[in-house]
Design a protein around this motif. Structure first.
Motif, PDB file in Angstrom:
ATOM      1  N   ASP A  15      62.383 -13.736 -86.829  1.00 61.75           N
ATOM      2  CA  ASP A  15      62.337 -14.690 -87.879  1.00 61.75           C
ATOM      3  C   ASP A  15      60.600 -14.855 -88.118  1.00 61.75           C
ATOM      4  OD1 ASP A  15      62.907 -16.332 -89.965  1.00 61.75           O
ATOM      5  OD2 ASP A  15      63.682 -17.913 -88.703  1.00 61.75           O
ATOM      6  N   LEU A  16      60.003 -15.449 -89.261  1.00 60.67           N
ATOM      7  CA  LEU A  16      58.773 -15.409 -89.329  1.00 60.67           C
ATOM      8  C   LEU A  16      58.441 -16.703 -90.147  1.00 60.67           C
ATOM      9  CD1 LEU A  16      58.497 -11.793 -91.074  1.00 60.67           C
ATOM     10  CD2 LEU A  16      58.003 -12.335 -88.858  1.00 60.67           C
ATOM     11  N   SER A  17      57.162 -17.288 -89.938  1.00 57.89           N
ATOM     12  CA  SER A  17      56.492 -18.180 -90.743  1.00 57.89           C
ATOM     13  C   SER A  17      55.456 -17.622 -91.434  1.00 57.89           C
ATOM     14  CB  SER A  17      56.408 -19.335 -89.952  1.00 57.89           C
ATOM     15  OG  SER A  17      55.979 -20.402 -90.776  1.00 57.89           O
ATOM     16  N   PHE A  18      55.280 -17.551 -92.568  1.00 51.98           N
ATOM     17  CA  PHE A  18      54.073 -17.205 -93.382  1.00 51.98           C
ATOM     18  C   PHE A  18      53.169 -18.224 -93.600  1.00 51.98           C
ATOM     19  CE2 PHE A  18      57.226 -14.096 -94.159  1.00 51.98           C
ATOM     20  CZ  PHE A  18      56.615 -12.930 -94.278  1.00 51.98           C
ATOM     21  N   ALA A  22      51.949 -11.843 -85.781  1.00 56.57           N
ATOM     22  CA  ALA A  22      52.299 -10.509 -85.979  1.00 56.57           C
ATOM     23  C   ALA A  22      51.323  -9.734 -86.874  1.00 56.57           C
ATOM     24  CB  ALA A  22      53.949 -10.190 -86.785  1.00 56.57           C
ATOM     25  N   ALA A  23      50.698 -10.056 -87.891  1.00 53.70           N
ATOM     26  CA  ALA A  23      49.816  -9.506 -88.674  1.00 53.70           C
ATOM     27  C   ALA A  23      48.911 -10.574 -89.555  1.00 53.70           C
ATOM     28  CB  ALA A  23      50.580  -8.569 -89.649  1.00 53.70           C
ATOM     29  N   THR A  24      47.873 -10.228 -89.842  1.00 57.83           N
ATOM     30  CA  THR A  24      46.959 -10.954 -91.138  1.00 57.83           C
ATOM     31  C   THR A  24      46.634 -10.042 -92.094  1.00 57.83           C
ATOM     32  OG1 THR A  24      44.996 -10.391 -90.110  1.00 57.83           O
ATOM     33  CG2 THR A  24      46.136 -12.419 -89.012  1.00 57.83           C
ATOM     34  N   ASP A  25      46.529 -10.835 -93.187  1.00 55.57           N
ATOM     35  CA  ASP A  25      46.056  -9.905 -94.432  1.00 55.57           C
ATOM     36  C   ASP A  25      45.295 -11.031 -95.426  1.00 55.57           C
ATOM     37  OD1 ASP A  25      45.532  -7.955 -96.198  1.00 55.57           O
ATOM     38  OD2 ASP A  25      47.747  -7.922 -97.083  1.00 55.57           O
ATOM     39  N   ASN A  26      44.699 -10.495 -96.517  1.00 58.32           N
ATOM     40  CA  ASN A  26      44.086 -11.378 -97.293  1.00 58.32           C
ATOM     41  C   ASN A  26      44.330 -10.956 -98.820  1.00 58.32           C
ATOM     42  OD1 ASN A  26      42.170  -9.197 -97.626  1.00 58.32           O
ATOM     43  ND2 ASN A  26      40.644 -10.000 -96.345  1.00 58.32           N
ATOM     44  N   GLY A  27      45.011  -9.662 -99.125  1.00 54.91           N
ATOM     45  CA  GLY A  27      44.999  -9.399-100.491  1.00 54.91           C
ATOM     46  C   GLY A  27      44.003  -8.539-100.959  1.00 54.91           C
ATOM     47  N   THR A  50      41.658 -12.040 -86.478  1.00 53.09           N
ATOM     48  CA  THR A  50      40.689 -12.394 -87.184  1.00 53.09           C
ATOM     49  C   THR A  50      40.564 -11.684 -88.555  1.00 53.09           C
ATOM     50  OG1 THR A  50      39.331 -12.902 -85.363  1.00 53.09           O
ATOM     51  CG2 THR A  50      38.046 -12.743 -87.611  1.00 53.09           C
ATOM     52  N   ARG A  51      40.468 -12.826 -89.700  1.00 54.48           N
ATOM     53  CA  ARG A  51      40.695 -12.063 -90.915  1.00 54.48           C
ATOM     54  C   ARG A  51      39.767 -12.759 -91.933  1.00 54.48           C
ATOM     55  NH1 ARG A  51      42.559  -7.372 -92.838  1.00 54.48           N
ATOM     56  NH2 ARG A  51      43.900  -7.581 -91.101  1.00 54.48           N
ATOM     57  N   LYS A  52      38.942 -12.001 -92.623  1.00 54.50           N
ATOM     58  CA  LYS A  52      38.062 -12.720 -93.589  1.00 54.50           C
ATOM     59  C   LYS A  52      38.913 -13.268 -94.867  1.00 54.50           C
ATOM     60  CE  LYS A  52      33.913 -10.906 -95.056  1.00 54.50           C
ATOM     61  NZ  LYS A  52      32.778  -9.861 -95.104  1.00 54.50           N
ATOM     62  N   ALA A  53      38.486 -14.436 -95.124  1.00 55.79           N
ATOM     63  CA  ALA A  53      39.162 -14.804 -96.400  1.00 55.79           C
ATOM     64  C   ALA A  53      38.903 -14.101 -97.556  1.00 55.79           C
ATOM     65  CB  ALA A  53      38.710 -16.441 -96.929  1.00 55.79           C
ATOM     66  N   PHE A  54      39.768 -14.103 -98.486  1.00 53.99           N
ATOM     67  CA  PHE A  54      39.306 -13.203 -99.801  1.00 53.99           C
ATOM     68  C   PHE A  54      39.617 -13.929-101.003  1.00 53.99           C
ATOM     69  CE2 PHE A  54      40.937 -10.435-103.137  1.00 53.99           C
ATOM     70  CZ  PHE A  54      39.585  -9.606-103.571  1.00 53.99           C
ATOM     71  N   SER A  55      38.799 -14.169-101.977  1.00 55.02           N
ATOM     72  CA  SER A  55      38.870 -15.427-102.822  1.00 55.02           C
ATOM     73  C   SER A  55      39.570 -16.669-102.548  1.00 55.02           C
ATOM     74  CB  SER A  55      39.887 -14.753-103.945  1.00 55.02           C
ATOM     75  OG  SER A  55      39.186 -13.787-104.627  1.00 55.02           O
ATOM     76  N   GLY A  56      38.916 -17.115-101.155  1.00 52.18           N
ATOM     77  CA  GLY A  56      39.226 -18.207-100.528  1.00 52.18           C
ATOM     78  C   GLY A  56      40.314 -18.495 -99.904  1.00 52.18           C
ATOM     79  N   LYS A  57      41.369 -17.507 -99.590  1.00 54.29           N
ATOM     80  CA  LYS A  57      42.587 -17.456 -98.954  1.00 54.29           C
ATOM     81  C   LYS A  57      42.731 -16.184 -98.070  1.00 54.29           C
ATOM     82  CE  LYS A  57      45.523 -19.675-102.509  1.00 54.29           C
ATOM     83  NZ  LYS A  57      46.900 -19.452-102.989  1.00 54.29           N
ATOM     84  N   ALA A  58      43.585 -16.405 -96.931  1.00 52.63           N
ATOM     85  CA  ALA A  58      44.165 -15.313 -96.139  1.00 52.63           C
ATOM     86  C   ALA A  58      45.611 -15.848 -95.603  1.00 52.63           C
ATOM     87  CB  ALA A  58      43.142 -15.309 -94.878  1.00 52.63           C
ATOM     88  N   LEU A  59      46.166 -14.795 -94.951  1.00 53.35           N
ATOM     89  CA  LEU A  59      47.463 -14.948 -94.771  1.00 53.35           C
ATOM     90  C   LEU A  59      47.763 -14.669 -93.211  1.00 53.35           C
ATOM     91  CD1 LEU A  59      50.536 -15.421 -95.561  1.00 53.35           C
ATOM     92  CD2 LEU A  59      50.746 -12.924 -95.613  1.00 53.35           C
ATOM     93  N   ALA A  60      48.479 -15.314 -92.308  1.00 52.69           N
ATOM     94  CA  ALA A  60      48.790 -14.975 -91.095  1.00 52.69           C
ATOM     95  C   ALA A  60      50.344 -15.148 -91.090  1.00 52.69           C
ATOM     96  CB  ALA A  60      48.131 -15.792 -89.849  1.00 52.69           C
ATOM     97  N   ILE A  61      50.881 -13.997 -90.438  1.00 48.88           N
ATOM     98  CA  ILE A  61      52.339 -13.833 -90.241  1.00 48.88           C
ATOM     99  C   ILE A  61      52.936 -14.091 -88.719  1.00 48.88           C
ATOM    100  CG2 ILE A  61      54.443 -12.574 -90.631  1.00 48.88           C
ATOM    101  CD1 ILE A  61      52.679 -10.947 -92.624  1.00 48.88           C
TER     102      ILE A  61
END
Ligand SMILES: *[C@@H]1O[C@H](CO)[C@@H](O)[C@H](O)[C@H]1NC(C)=O
Ligand SMILES: *[C@@H]1O[C@H](CO)[C@@H](O)[C@H](O)[C@H]1NC(C)=O
Ligand SMILES: *[C@@H]1O[C@H](CO)[C@@H](O)[C@H](O)[C@H]1NC(C)=O
Ligand SMILES: *[C@@H]1O[C@H](CO)[C@@H](O)[C@H](O)[C@H]1NC(C)=O
Ligand SMILES: *[C@@H]1O[C@H](CO)[C@@H](O)[C@H](O)[C@H]1NC(C)=O
Ligand SMILES: *[C@@H]1O[C@H](CO)[C@@H](O)[C@H](O)[C@H]1NC(C)=O
Ligand SMILES: *[C@@H]1O[C@H](CO)[C@@H](O)[C@H](O)[C@H]1NC(C)=O
Ligand SMILES: *[C@@H]1O[C@H](CO)[C@@H](O)[C@H](O)[C@H]1NC(C)=O
Length: 903
Positions: free
Chosen positions: A804-807, A844-849, A861-872
């Motif tokens: 199970d995941l929380s985004f 589990a992973a990060t991304d920013n689109g 560690t993930r740079k924000a892209f257009s103000g946002k990022a995601l961690a799973i």
């Protein structure tokens, strides 16, 4: 901090109690559900594998003659069956397959597993795996090994290995014996382990070899045992693999006749007399799998099955006032389940119990009015979806797939095309449950290659088996309304050969689906009245419906130039369902805008033509949502052509719903696509609101673009566009009106555009009206500098089951809490266990689109892209507890979110 911890603990406690109660209820229901004498076990084999991958071939084996006979069960003409080699086993031993090989130093992995997704990305100019396949290390030979325990009670049972998908060319050994395999990476298949098992032993060695070639796909395929794997134990006499077929023709709200065909297989040595008995229930709670009311019993039938034979038993029953399946919002996706039992005549013992989920509904594919479901016309508001789950890769995850569909449902989509391959079986279950219509698709190519190592290499040997296997697995899903046998295959323009293969595949579709859901293949170049086109029931056009390179902005490009072909196809095939299986191929990156903005309603964009629409250095395309590939069009142009050709055009499947890994047109130095209505994280691009305004016209929303942070553009022309279902809109800049616009009464206008606005910082506001009444408004403000991180979870209560995941979305905000639209701060995510003594979860992973972000997905560690990022965040299996995730960035107030993991 203490106060915070206490507050979080209190929340967690309430959460645990609530969730615990739910679990209790579910268990109670399960107990009712479970037939004590089921006779069948289906055991997850996802845990405890040892894995090793080689970039080059370590064993150099060719075992094709031993694998080909696996196809025979799916080839109808016995004369064309593949011969089993005289030597039942290859005459040489492969050490990795044997039980004496010591694999203790191999990597320990659980399934579903995608070996490539952790990266790193190939960033060199001449990478081993290029942008098309996602710049990830998908290639190589890999082995998966695991022990199986087979108890003494398993004597006289059949033991099968069911693999939902393995990428690719899989071969399965048990105790050193080659037991089977299946080359196509997207199909599910079964291997019979029985002859080679050691009974009453925990030392049965299972070994699976996969081979994933470079240049084998036009998108990211992933690599490995990337779907669920099962051990199925049944009596010698049992219901065969995918051995039930339900049809519900002639259903109305008053009554439906349900027909069930059951295939009984006797793999034992003596004849068996069995009763086949089926009850039909409503599925009361689909999520919990809870049986509801019994609505019919199909008369039981006695059948005698000879050893080594299969016998088909047909029964039918009438269901009064059935709860029909249909797509929301106008219909409800009610489901039923047929529970079939095999009862041994000699003892009345139940030796097998098999559940078939299905829906009662009618489909009518018409040439004049599109698709009718239960008699109601449903305009297809569809999207194409590739199989990957973004930063999680190809490894199937139920929650990640469900979230993709939830975002599409919010968008207003009611249909999905499984581009361009059979999906995970659970995705079709989700489509049934949520009420999406599905175009299922088998192949991306036939005999003509698109890549040197793609499916064309095995098409002649495997196409019949792969198509039949897909259909037998999937044909009971009520969501499926069409079977696609190919996507933009080269044979479209191959004259008689294209027609002949098309007719062969169409005939298979008709044989495998007696409920007459039609066959199709997507056409981006085939014209009406070609042998290819005439082979299919449904006309699925890619881009040709709205016209290709037919407007002045696109005229300079080489390639097909086609006027809008809906009228021509309709004229040639007046009785065929006509739809667009791909439209738009529009391009954008979320939250990025470039100037000047085109005056056209649709303009091409390539890596050679940056003018206004993109920035080749950043590898970003403008989100004014006016730009497309040269063969595509903006959404606006597609809408206009669809509307001009109503009601006979059944609808569209947008290329694509979500961004996906690979195929990063127009920048092949990037790693993921620009086509999505939402980005790879699931964050909405501006386009989301354009489609939502059309597909959910009753939703009171208005959406302004672009953002309003342009310190370098003071006094410069900065167009403002608004997406809304309203018909009138007034725009204000710092309180001063910039004019009221009305949507033209003709059909060519799907957005409001104020193209002469000169930028000054402050507030943009739009107020909209429909039929003269206030509808919705939107405000965009110039923000301050980044000050803090805001971290939010899509779900704060998750199951501690390891899946199970929380985004978690993190936004960079200014001191007033406004998202800073161009922020790119580097953000680090940390999991802190607050209560409980063990490590409860992981990022589990990060991304920013950003399609050009080459930081590997597992990075914390993930740079924000257009103000946002995601961690799973994934909870580890165990006792559960409270866990907090903290997001930090230099100079910003950190963000924090509390999650509860429950067992
Ligand atoms: C297998 O290899 C590991 C080291 O890789 C070693 O510790 C172990 O003893 C070996 N097992 C056997 C049965 O040889
Ligand atoms: C299974 O194996 C165990 C241990 O080797 C043995 O004690 C037992 O008798 C065996 N059972 C059967 C049914 O063979
Ligand atoms: C079934 O037949 C096969 C081959 O003829 C034999 O090896 C096997 O022992 C038999 N099984 C039973 C349960 O009689
Ligand atoms: C049983 O049903 C299947 C599927 O509808 C059909 O193909 C077959 O012909 C039927 N068999 C008989 C004996 O009616
Ligand atoms: C099986 O059940 C049927 C119907 O209930 C009954 O008539 C029959 O005697 C039973 N047979 C055995 C072997 O128990
Ligand atoms: C399907 O729809 C067409 C056109 O509305 C109608 O003529 C036809 O009778 C329908 N067929 C069925 C099986 O409902
Ligand atoms: C639709 O309306 C717009 C704005 O009034 C106008 O520019 C355009 O020519 C019209 N198009 C058609 C096809 O009538
Ligand atoms: C904007 O919409 C909100 C919510 O519907 C409403 O409360 C508000 O009055 C509207 N504001 C303006 C200026 O129209």
């Amino acid at each position: 901090m203490t106060a915070l911890v206490n507050r979080l603990a209190a929340t967690a406690h309430a959460g645990v109690l609530l969730f615990g109660l739910l679990l209790l209820l579910v268990q109670a229901a399960d107990a009712l559900w479970d037939d004590a004498a089921s006779g069948r076990e289906r055991i997850s084999l996802n845990k405890g594998w040892h894995f090793k991958r080689w970039e080059s071939n370590p064993d150099n084996i060719v075992l094709k003659p031993w694998i080909l006979p696996m196809a025979n069960a799916f080839i109808n003409d016995p004369a064309t069956h593949f011969k089993t080699p005289v030597d039942r086993q290859p005459g040489f031993r492969i050490s990795f397959a044997g039980d004496s090989y010591n694999d203790t130093d191999w990597e320990a992995v659980d399934l579903p597993h995608d070996w490539a997704i952790k990266g790193p990305f190939y960033t060199a100019d001449t990478p081993v795996v290029g942008g098309g396949m996602g710049r990830l290390p998908i290639h190589g030979i890999a082995w998966y090994r695991r022990k199986l325990t087979i108890g003494p009670e398993d004597e006289d049972r059949r033991i099968y290995l069911d693999i939902d998908g393995a990428m690719s060319y899989s071969m399965v050994w048990i105790n050193g014996n080659l037991a089977g395999g299946w080359p196509f990476g997207y199909n599910s298949f079964r291997v019979d382990l029985t002859p080679y098992l050691k009974l009453n032993s925990s030392d049965n060695q299972l070994a699976i070899r996969l081979d994933n070639p470079v240049q084998s796909s036009r998108w990211y395929p992933g690599g490995g045992l990337y779907r669920n794997v099962w051990l199925v134990k049944v009596d010698d006499t049992h219901i065969a693999q995918w051995g039930t077929l339900v049809t519900t023709e002639g259903a109305t709200a008053e009554a439906a006749t349900v027909q069930l065909s059951v295939q009984v297989e006797n793999s034992g040595n003596s004849s068996r007399e069995v009763m086949v008995a089926t009850d039909i229930y409503e599925l009361a709670d689909v999520k919990a799998g809870m049986r509801g009311m019994k609505v019919a019993s199909l008369g039981s039938k006695l059948v005698s099955v000879l050893p080594g034979q299969r016998q088909t038993v047909n029964t039918s029953a009438k269901v009064e006032k059935p709860k029909l399946w249909g797509p929301p919002p106008t219909q409800t996706p009610n489901l039923h389940v047929a529970v079939t039992r095999l009862i041994l005549a000699s003892s009345n013992k139940t030796i097998d119990t098999y559940e078939t989920r299905f829906g009662i509904r009618t489909l009518n594919a018409t040439g004049e009015r599109g698709l009718l479901v239960n008699g109601e016309r449903i305009y297809l508001q569809g999207v194409n979806q590739h199989h990957d789950l973004g930063a999680l890769g190809a490894a199937f995850n139920h929650r990640a797939a469900e979230r993709q569909l939830e975002v599409l449902r919010e968008l207003g989509a009611n249909a999905i095309r499984m581009s361009h391959n059979p999906p995970a079986p659970e995705l079709l279950d989700l489509a049934d449950e949520m009420g999406f219509l599905v175009m299922n698709e088998a192949f991306d190519c036939w005999q003509n290659q698109k890549n040197p190592n793609d499916f064309h290499l095995i098409f002649d040997d495997w196409s019949e088996a792969d198509l039949r296997a897909m259909m037998r697995r999937d044909r009971n899903h009520p969501s499926i309304f069409a079977w696609s046998t190919g996507n933009e295959v080269g044979e479209q323009t191959d004259g008689a050969n294209g027609g002949s293969i098309g007719r062969r595949l169409s005939a298979i579709v008709h044989e495998e689906d007696p409920s007459h859901r039609g066959s199709t293949a997507s056409m981006n170049v085939a014209k009406p009245n070609t042998p290819f086109t005439e082979a299919f029931d449904i006309m699925s056009l890619n881009y040709q419906g709205e016209g290709i390179r037919d407007t002045p902005a696109y005229s300079g490009f080489t390639g097909t130039h086609t006027p809008p072909l809906y009228p021509d196809f309709h004229k040639a095939f007046p009785n065929s369902l006509l739809l667009s299986s791909e439209t738009a191929a529009a391009l954008s990156t979320r939250g990025t805008y470039f100037f000047p903005v085109t005056n056209e309603s649709s303009a091409p964009q390539t890596d050679q033509i940056p003018a206004g629409g993109s920035d080749p250095k950043l590898r970003q395309v403008s989100a004014y949502e006016l730009y497309s590939t040269p063969f595509g069009a903006s959404p606006d142009k597609v809408f206009a052509k669809q509307d001009e050709n109503q009601p006979y055009v059944a609808g569209e499947f947008v290329w694509t719903g979500w961004d996906y890994l690979g195929e990063p047109t127009p920048y092949y130095s990037a790693r993921s696509s620009y086509f999505g209505i939402v980005d790879l994280c699931g964050f909405k691009k501006d386009r989301f609101h354009l489609y939502q305004a059309r597909w959910r016209p009753d939703l009171k929303t208005a959406h302004i673009l672009p953002h309003w942070n342009w310190p370098d553009r003071k006094g410069e022309v900065t167009p403002v566009h608004v997406f809304t279902a309203a018909d009138e809109a007034e725009l204000f800049l710092n309180g001063k009106t910039l004019g009221t616009l009305k949507k033209a009464s003709n059909v060519t206008s799907y957005r409001f555009r104020w193209d002469d606005v000169r930028y000054e910082p402050g507030e943009l506001r739009v107020v909209t009206f429909k039929d003269g009444k206030e509808w919705a408004n939107d405000t965009v403000l110039t923000t301050g500098a980044p000050a803090a991180l805001r971290l939010t979870a899509d779900r704060s209560l998750i199951k501690a089951d390891g899946h199970d995941l929380s985004f978690l979305t993190v936004e960079v905000v200014d001191k007033d809490g406004l998202v800073v639209p161009d922020a790119s701060n580097a953000i680090t995510f940390t999991v802190v266990t607050v209560v409980g003594g063990y490590d409860m979860g992981e990022i589990a992973a990060t991304d920013n689109g950003d399609p050009y972000d080459m930081v590997a997905f597992p990075s914390k560690t993930r740079k924000a892209f257009s103000g946002k990022a995601l961690a799973i965040m994934r909870a580890k299996p165990g006792a559960g507890g409270l866990v907090t995730v903290v997001a930090t960035a230099e100079g910003l107030t950190r963000g924090i979110v509390a999650l509860t993991a429950v067992p």
